[in-house]
Design a protein around this motif. Structure first.
Motif, short mmCIF file in Angstrom:
data_model
loop_
_atom_site.label_atom_id
_atom_site.label_comp_id
_atom_site.label_asym_id
_atom_site.label_seq_id
_atom_site.Cartn_x
_atom_site.Cartn_y
_atom_site.Cartn_z
N SER A 143 -19.50 -25.73 53.71
CA SER A 143 -21.08 -25.88 53.28
C SER A 143 -21.48 -27.21 52.99
CB SER A 143 -21.31 -24.82 51.98
OG SER A 143 -21.26 -23.55 52.29
N TRP A 144 -20.75 -28.05 52.28
CA TRP A 144 -21.18 -29.34 51.92
C TRP A 144 -20.98 -30.02 53.01
CZ3 TRP A 144 -22.91 -31.15 47.67
CH2 TRP A 144 -22.95 -32.47 47.47
N ASN A 145 -19.95 -29.99 54.02
CA ASN A 145 -20.25 -30.53 55.30
C ASN A 145 -21.27 -30.16 56.24
OD1 ASN A 145 -17.57 -31.84 54.71
ND2 ASN A 145 -16.58 -30.26 55.57
N MET A 164 -17.08 -23.50 50.42
CA MET A 164 -17.99 -24.54 49.73
C MET A 164 -17.90 -25.89 50.48
SD MET A 164 -17.81 -23.66 45.59
CE MET A 164 -18.77 -25.06 45.35
N LYS A 165 -16.73 -26.24 50.72
CA LYS A 165 -16.31 -27.49 51.53
C LYS A 165 -17.16 -27.32 52.76
CE LYS A 165 -12.72 -30.43 53.28
NZ LYS A 165 -11.44 -30.69 53.84
N LEU A 199 -27.39 -26.10 48.92
CA LEU A 199 -26.31 -25.49 49.83
C LEU A 199 -26.75 -24.20 50.66
CD1 LEU A 199 -23.53 -26.00 47.30
CD2 LEU A 199 -23.87 -27.03 49.31
N VAL A 251 -28.76 -27.75 43.37
CA VAL A 251 -27.51 -27.80 43.98
C VAL A 251 -27.37 -26.57 44.90
CG1 VAL A 251 -25.07 -27.91 44.15
CG2 VAL A 251 -26.03 -29.30 42.70
N ARG A 269 -24.28 -32.30 54.98
CA ARG A 269 -24.12 -33.70 55.15
C ARG A 269 -24.55 -34.03 56.66
NH1 ARG A 269 -18.75 -35.63 53.40
NH2 ARG A 269 -19.64 -37.66 54.06
#
Length: 91
Positions: A81-83, A78-79, A61, A57, A86
């Motif tokens: 980074s996740w977006n 973190m949000k 990231l 993970v 994706r």
């Protein structure tokens, strides 16, 4: 020390298999001989699996935003980074 004083408590048994607490609790259970060899192997395998998953993970990231800096809080970053991750997968 609670683990050594009362190694048969349920909280000690459960905590000895949670990866963050295994290195602190399991040695007390081994010293008091309240865990079997199977329990030791299971705890070690859980720690290895947890380490591999966390590393994977982190790699994903980092790969998606290694040079992204933000003054926002940790969870907001973190949000983001996740977006970013994706959106890169959809390309």
């Amino acid at each position: 020390m609670f683990a050594f004083a009362s190694p048969n408590q349920m909280i000690v048994k459960v905590a000895s298999y949670i990866p963050f607490f295994t290195p602190m609790v399991m040695p007390f259970r081994v010293a008091s001989e309240t865990v079997t060899a199977t329990g030791n192997i299971l705890a070690i395998l859980l720690m290895i699996v947890f380490t591999v998953v966390c590393s994977y993970v982190s790699l994903i990231l980092y790969r998606s935003n290694g040079l992204v800096y933000s003054d926002a809080g940790m969870f907001k970053t973190m949000k983001t980074s996740w977006n970013i991750m994706r959106s890169e997968k959809q390309k």
